[in-house]
Design an enzyme around this catalytic site. Sequence first.
Site, PDB file in Angstrom:
ATOM      1  CD  GLN A 255      -1.006  -0.646   3.666  1.00  0.00           C
ATOM      2  OE1 GLN A 255      -2.228  -0.565   3.640  1.00  0.00           O
ATOM      3  NE2 GLN A 255      -0.370  -1.214   4.671  1.00  0.00           N
ATOM      4  CG  ASP A 307      -2.803   2.851  14.160  1.00  0.00           C
ATOM      5  OD1 ASP A 307      -2.943   2.202  15.218  1.00  0.00           O
ATOM      6  OD2 ASP A 307      -3.770   3.187  13.449  1.00  0.00           O
ATOM      7  CD  GLU A 326      -0.486  -3.833   9.643  1.00  0.00           C
ATOM      8  OE1 GLU A 326      -0.478  -3.717   8.401  1.00  0.00           O
ATOM      9  OE2 GLU A 326      -1.446  -3.481  10.359  1.00  0.00           O
ATOM     10  CG  ASP A 358      -3.884 -12.617   4.666  1.00  0.00           C
ATOM     11  OD1 ASP A 358      -4.406 -11.545   4.335  1.00  0.00           O
ATOM     12  OD2 ASP A 358      -4.519 -13.694   4.751  1.00  0.00           O
ATOM     13  CB  ALA A 359      -5.580 -11.186   9.670  1.00  0.00           C
ATOM     14  CG  ASP A 379      -8.090  -0.541  14.125  1.00  0.00           C
ATOM     15  OD1 ASP A 379      -8.920   0.038  13.406  1.00  0.00           O
ATOM     16  OD2 ASP A 379      -7.153   0.052  14.709  1.00  0.00           O
TER      17      ASP A 379
END
EC number: 2.5.1.16
Length: 519
Positions: A255, A307, A326, A358-359, A379
């Site tokens: 990203q 974050d 994450e 990757d979750a 989140d």
Amino acid sequence: MSGLEQPAELSRVWRWLLLVSVAICAASGLVYELALVSLSASLNGGGIVETSLIVAGYVAALGVGAILVKPFLRWPAQTFLAVETLLGLIGGLSALVLYMTFAVVGQNLWMLVLATALIGILVGAELPLLMTMIQRGRLADARTTGSLVATLNAADYLGALLGGLAWPFILLPWLGMMRGAAAAGMINLLAALFVGCVLLRHLLPRAQFIRAVVALLVAIAVLGTVLVRSDGIVATARQQLYRDPVIYAHQSDYQDIVVTQRGADRRLYLNGGLQYSTRDEHRYTESLVYPGLSDSARTALIIGGGDGLAARELLRFPDMRITQVELDPEVIEVANTILLPDNGGAMQDPRVTVITDDAFTWLRAGGDGGQRYDAIFVDLPDPNNDTMARLYSQEFYTLALARLNDGGRMVVQSSSAYTTPDVFWRIASTMSAAGCGAVIPYHVHVPTFGDWGFQLCGPEGTELGLRGDTPSLRFLTDEVLAAAGVFGADNQPRELEPSTLDHPRVVEDLRRGYRQAGE
């Protein structure tokens, strides 16, 4: 000997050099399209609609190009060099021009379609021109033409394979989208220059040959300038996307990461989407974390949230142990540097285990030894594409619920309850379908986001509330939380079909909400 005719020994060399050039041009053509797909994903979310338009539009344009080039087959050498010059220049500049257009006028699907069509038309003109040169050069007769056509197609397809591998593994990670496309354009132009100077030099009138070479050299110079100065050009264009000065920008493997700051207001953006503002992130973060904690919660799983803000709040409980999953390691790096004042160094705390994966894959593989948690917090950015929609699917929530301890809770950020109500209620229905005993929707006002929603999943009888040992908070109180569970008459709960891997309904819900909000 006249025209394109070559001696036998030269014909073999000529043919093989031409086939290599075909492979290079095919590789470049596919790279241009992959650059458009990547840019679409970065700027617009790049869902099925955009990707389908690019792929289908490109294939259709190939056929259009093959038809449009027919009147020019009388001058195959001249036309081939002109086509390659235009292709290298347009393809090499496509990503940069689209990015600048997005920065100035916003999302523009027609520009994406136009770029795809132009590139496809030019690529589609290549093979008819090459076949004409081969036939006129007497490099094939009636007996061998079929074999040569097969070889030509093989070179084209193998070149496309090389382009498909070069983009994700070399050009994109090393150069980024803008410079990667420009580099492919330069390679395309250099191959065309080689063909012109070595293979076609004696087949063109001197004046035409000089004009073709000058055009190629000018195009190469333009793309060379882009390669050298693209960072400055992109930085200038990028600043147009953000109201505040950009203090950090980087395109990771996943990203576009941007941090802006004006005074004390620092903001994180992922792929252009605002993730938080230090002006009011406490409203969002407190609303995400504290309703998900039962009095006995001691272990937590955070999915996303790179974050570090959710981890910061959880670490206010001294005996809390956190697993953070994450996808993007570069988000973690930013959290540990530029965003460190915002998260208080939460990601470096020994009570936090950070996993970059990757979750969905991690949960399915039984990551962390299949450990179960007292609380799970999801989140993630809004589901604006099908890849992200996996993490809002019934299948994903089923995997997550399997990792909850008895009596555990899960909270999912659920987009705007006002702007995108179908997304909000779709997530609630999907969580119910996955097996949540009770799903409690709630929403709070976050000034930079608007009316923002969450879903609390817990066993039957779960209610919104704060645990007894909750520390002093800046925003959330029992009274605020009680009001958060109340919805107006114009946005009452509704039952919707769940979003699944097979049918990611939540993506279209989000797009429809944005369209209606913009009307």
